[in-house]
Design an enzyme around this catalytic site. Structure first.
Site, PDB file in Angstrom:
ATOM      1  N   ALA A 106       0.862  -1.180   0.000  1.00 16.08           N
ATOM      2  CA  ALA A 106       0.000   0.000   0.000  1.00 16.08           C
ATOM      3  C   ALA A 106       0.899   1.232   0.000  1.00 16.08           C
ATOM      4  O   ALA A 106       2.055   1.169   0.441  1.00 16.08           O
ATOM      5  CB  ALA A 106      -0.895  -0.013   1.232  1.00 16.08           C
ATOM      6  N   GLY A 118       0.564  -4.988   1.042  1.00 15.93           N
ATOM      7  CA  GLY A 118      -0.643  -5.079   0.218  1.00 15.93           C
ATOM      8  C   GLY A 118      -0.379  -5.773  -1.113  1.00 15.93           C
ATOM      9  O   GLY A 118      -1.293  -6.366  -1.695  1.00 15.93           O
ATOM     10  N   GLU A 169      -0.687  -9.321  -0.393  1.00 15.32           N
ATOM     11  CA  GLU A 169      -2.110  -9.605  -0.138  1.00 15.32           C
ATOM     12  C   GLU A 169      -2.909  -9.618  -1.438  1.00 15.32           C
ATOM     13  O   GLU A 169      -3.793 -10.459  -1.634  1.00 15.32           O
ATOM     14  CB  GLU A 169      -2.659  -8.567   0.851  1.00 15.32           C
ATOM     15  CG  GLU A 169      -2.023  -8.730   2.229  1.00 15.32           C
ATOM     16  CD  GLU A 169      -2.288  -7.551   3.163  1.00 15.32           C
ATOM     17  OE1 GLU A 169      -1.960  -6.411   2.793  1.00 15.32           O
ATOM     18  OE2 GLU A 169      -2.825  -7.781   4.251  1.00 15.32           O
ATOM     19  N   GLU A 197       4.680  -5.021   7.280  1.00 18.63           N
ATOM     20  CA  GLU A 197       3.944  -3.925   7.938  1.00 18.63           C
ATOM     21  C   GLU A 197       4.444  -3.653   9.350  1.00 18.63           C
ATOM     22  O   GLU A 197       4.420  -2.518   9.826  1.00 18.63           O
ATOM     23  CB  GLU A 197       2.443  -4.239   7.976  1.00 18.63           C
ATOM     24  CG  GLU A 197       1.736  -4.145   6.629  1.00 18.63           C
ATOM     25  CD  GLU A 197       1.739  -5.438   5.833  1.00 18.63           C
ATOM     26  OE1 GLU A 197       2.559  -6.343   6.146  1.00 18.63           O
ATOM     27  OE2 GLU A 197       0.921  -5.559   4.900  1.00 18.63           O
TER      28      GLU A 197
HETATM   29  C1  LIG Z   1      -2.683  -3.023   4.068  1.00 14.13           C
HETATM   30  C2  LIG Z   1      -1.360  -2.900   3.459  1.00 14.13           C
HETATM   31  C3  LIG Z   1      -0.314  -2.231   4.081  1.00 14.13           C
HETATM   32  C4  LIG Z   1       0.966  -2.113   3.397  1.00 14.13           C
HETATM   33  O1  LIG Z   1       1.142  -2.628   2.307  1.00 14.13           O
HETATM   34  S1  LIG Z   1       2.178  -1.213   4.156  1.00 14.13           S
HETATM   35  C5  LIG Z   1       3.511  -1.205   2.994  1.00 14.13           C
HETATM   36  C6  LIG Z   1       4.290  -2.487   2.997  1.00 14.13           C
HETATM   37  N1  LIG Z   1       5.417  -2.388   2.104  1.00 14.13           N
HETATM   38  C7  LIG Z   1       6.635  -1.996   2.499  1.00 14.13           C
HETATM   39  O2  LIG Z   1       6.881  -1.712   3.654  1.00 14.13           O
HETATM   40  C8  LIG Z   1       7.707  -1.901   1.423  1.00 14.13           C
HETATM   41  C9  LIG Z   1       8.191  -0.483   1.264  1.00 14.13           C
HETATM   42  N2  LIG Z   1       9.238  -0.391   0.278  1.00 14.13           N
HETATM   43  C10 LIG Z   1      10.507  -0.770   0.520  1.00 14.13           C
HETATM   44  O3  LIG Z   1      10.849  -1.246   1.569  1.00 14.13           O
HETATM   45  C11 LIG Z   1      11.513  -0.560  -0.570  1.00 14.13           C
HETATM   46  O4  LIG Z   1      11.000   0.356  -1.482  1.00 14.13           O
HETATM   47  C12 LIG Z   1      11.872  -1.861  -1.329  1.00 14.13           C
HETATM   48  C13 LIG Z   1      12.659  -2.788  -0.401  1.00 14.13           C
HETATM   49  C14 LIG Z   1      10.626  -2.566  -1.831  1.00 14.13           C
HETATM   50  C15 LIG Z   1      12.770  -1.498  -2.561  1.00 14.13           C
HETATM   51  O5  LIG Z   1      13.853  -0.734  -2.157  1.00 14.13           O
HETATM   52  P1  LIG Z   1      14.695   0.052  -3.273  1.00 14.13           P
HETATM   53  O6  LIG Z   1      15.056  -0.861  -4.381  1.00 14.13           O
HETATM   54  O7  LIG Z   1      15.834   0.717  -2.538  1.00 14.13           O
HETATM   55  O8  LIG Z   1      13.723   1.138  -3.890  1.00 14.13           O
HETATM   56  P2  LIG Z   1      13.192   2.485  -3.194  1.00 14.13           P
HETATM   57  O9  LIG Z   1      14.115   3.595  -3.548  1.00 14.13           O
HETATM   58  O10 LIG Z   1      12.916   2.272  -1.753  1.00 14.13           O
HETATM   59  O11 LIG Z   1      11.769   2.664  -3.953  1.00 14.13           O
HETATM   60  C16 LIG Z   1      11.655   3.288  -5.204  1.00 14.13           C
HETATM   61  C17 LIG Z   1      10.553   4.335  -5.092  1.00 14.13           C
HETATM   62  O12 LIG Z   1       9.351   3.661  -4.765  1.00 14.13           O
HETATM   63  C18 LIG Z   1       8.804   4.233  -3.594  1.00 14.13           C
HETATM   64  N3  LIG Z   1       8.081   3.185  -2.837  1.00 14.13           N
HETATM   65  C19 LIG Z   1       8.447   1.914  -2.642  1.00 14.13           C
HETATM   66  N4  LIG Z   1       7.540   1.259  -1.908  1.00 14.13           N
HETATM   67  C20 LIG Z   1       6.561   2.156  -1.634  1.00 14.13           C
HETATM   68  C21 LIG Z   1       5.358   2.098  -0.904  1.00 14.13           C
HETATM   69  N5  LIG Z   1       4.926   0.939  -0.347  1.00 14.13           N
HETATM   70  N6  LIG Z   1       4.616   3.210  -0.812  1.00 14.13           N
HETATM   71  C22 LIG Z   1       4.996   4.354  -1.389  1.00 14.13           C
HETATM   72  N7  LIG Z   1       6.146   4.476  -2.110  1.00 14.13           N
HETATM   73  C23 LIG Z   1       6.920   3.388  -2.217  1.00 14.13           C
HETATM   74  C24 LIG Z   1      10.003   4.764  -2.812  1.00 14.13           C
HETATM   75  O13 LIG Z   1       9.614   5.728  -1.882  1.00 14.13           O
HETATM   76  C25 LIG Z   1      10.825   5.304  -3.944  1.00 14.13           C
HETATM   77  O14 LIG Z   1      10.281   6.543  -4.320  1.00 14.13           O
HETATM   78  P3  LIG Z   1      11.237   7.841  -4.509  1.00 14.13           P
HETATM   79  O15 LIG Z   1      12.082   7.460  -5.697  1.00 14.13           O
HETATM   80  O16 LIG Z   1      10.305   8.970  -4.814  1.00 14.13           O
HETATM   81  O17 LIG Z   1      12.042   7.996  -3.300  1.00 14.13           O
END
Ligand SMILES: C/C=C/C(=O)SCCNC(=O)CCNC(=O)[C@H](O)C(C)(C)COP(=O)(O)OP(=O)(O)OC[C@H]1O[C@@H](n2cnc3c(N)ncnc32)[C@H](O)[C@@H]1OP(=O)(O)O
Length: 289
Positions: free
Chosen positions: A96, A139, A142, A162
């Site tokens: 998400a 998400g 999921e 999460e």
């Molecule tokens: C009910 C559901 C709840 C949920 O789903 S809560 C969310 C759960 N997911 C996470 O916690 C994962 C979050 N993302 C990460 O940890 C990392 O990403 C990764 C390990 C997947 C990849 O890391 P890397 O390869 O270093 O890429 P990067 O620079 O972190 O990401 C590229 C761009 O994508 C954006 N992004 C990644 N995941 C999300 C997200 N879940 N929500 C919003 N933005 C996201 C970043 O911020 C960034 O953006 P910019 O280039 O502008 O800095």
């Protein structure tokens, strides 16, 4: 007009072709094209591609609205026999949208039933094949689990991280993950944020099939969807309903539902045709009746 995408050659060209053709077709639900909608060669498979590559397909509210709109269209369109949901060959979805969620307050989340509409996919009766490459986190994991059949690359990454954000899964992760892989492994993933690769996900029962080296996950998912599209519509829908019922009903009720559906299929022309074709050593021609 929807275009027919050719689902073959190399990974890169497949994505390019899917995206170019989708861009030349009508917008999915908004001009931002957060979900690209294309068709397979046979026109029977609707291919829905999440399209926020720069944010690793983070599932924002507008993206999910677009996905729901495309799912509704596919469900209503008689020519669509199966659906593929994918993020393309790079990433399925990194969860998400954290940036959208970070300032949310309880009252707003509760009164607007935040994430409530994300369950729409569970009400789709047509079969859905998920194609996962790269990240399927939070998400994203999921959403993947909401697909009926899941194909992934060995190097894809599944997880429910999460807990690292001070929350828990909110789109079925604690429930569906547990029913798929069991309490011990689900607790491990939900409480520690442990991530697993596609090979482990397949071993644990989270994934149906893995791609082999140099195979396109989207192409393989479309092949599976095409196979299903080649069978009678009524039996396919009944099969999906029966398997899904096992997740909700106690065994006795599930068995009763399965038996009723099985018996009802003897009222269809497709059952007569399927069994006659077997006896006559020929291919069946399904009428969907
Ligand atoms: C009910 C559901 C709840 C949920 O789903 S809560 C969310 C759960 N997911 C996470 O916690 C994962 C979050 N993302 C990460 O940890 C990392 O990403 C990764 C390990 C997947 C990849 O890391 P890397 O390869 O270093 O890429 P990067 O620079 O972190 O990401 C590229 C761009 O994508 C954006 N992004 C990644 N995941 C999300 C997200 N879940 N929500 C919003 N933005 C996201 C970043 O911020 C960034 O953006 P910019 O280039 O502008 O800095």
């Amino acid at each position: 007009m929807l275009t027919r995408s050719i689902i073959r050659p190399s990974t890169t060209s497949t994505i390019l072709r899917l995206q170019l053709r989708a861009m030349s077709s009508s917008p999915s639900s908004s001009s931002e094209q957060l979900v690209l909608s294309t068709r397979s060669d046979s026109n029977k498979v609707s291919i829905l591609t999440l399209n926020r590559p720069k944010a690793l397909n983070a599932l924002s509210t507008p993206l999910f609205q677009a996905l729901n709109a495309e799912l509704e269209k596919a469900e209503a369109d008689d020519s669509v026999r199966a659906i593929v949901i994918t993020g393309g060959e790079k990433n399925f979805a990194a969860g998400a949208d954290i940036k959208e969620m970070k300032d949310k307050q309880f009252a707003e989340a509760y009164t607007t039933n935040f994430l409530g509409s994300w369950n729409k996919i569970a009400s789709i009766r047509k079969p859905i094949v998920g194609a996962v490459a790269g990240y399927a986190l939070g998400g994203g994991c999921e959403l993947a689990m909401l697909c009926d059949i899941l194909i992934a690359t060995p190097k894809s990454t599944f997880g429910q991280p999460e807990i690292t954000l001070g929350i828990i899964p909110g789109m079925g992760g604690s429930q569906r993950l547990t029913s798929l892989i069991g309490k011990q492994k689900a607790m491990d993933m939900v409480l520690t944020g442990r991530k697993i690769d596609g090979i482990t996900a397949e071993k644990w029962g989270l994934v149906s099939r893995l791609t082999e080296e140099n195979q396109s996950v989207v192409e393989e998912a479309v092949k599976i969807a095409e196979t299903i599209s080649g069978f009678g519509k009524v039996a396919v829908q009944a099969g999906k309903e029966a398997v899904n019922a096992s997740l909700d009903l106690p065994l006795e009720q599930g068995l009763r539902l399965e038996r009723r559906l099985f018996q009802q299929l003897f009222a269809t022309q497709d059952q007569k045709e399927g069994m006659a074709a077997f006896a006559e050593k020929r291919k069946p021609t399904w009428s969907d009746k």
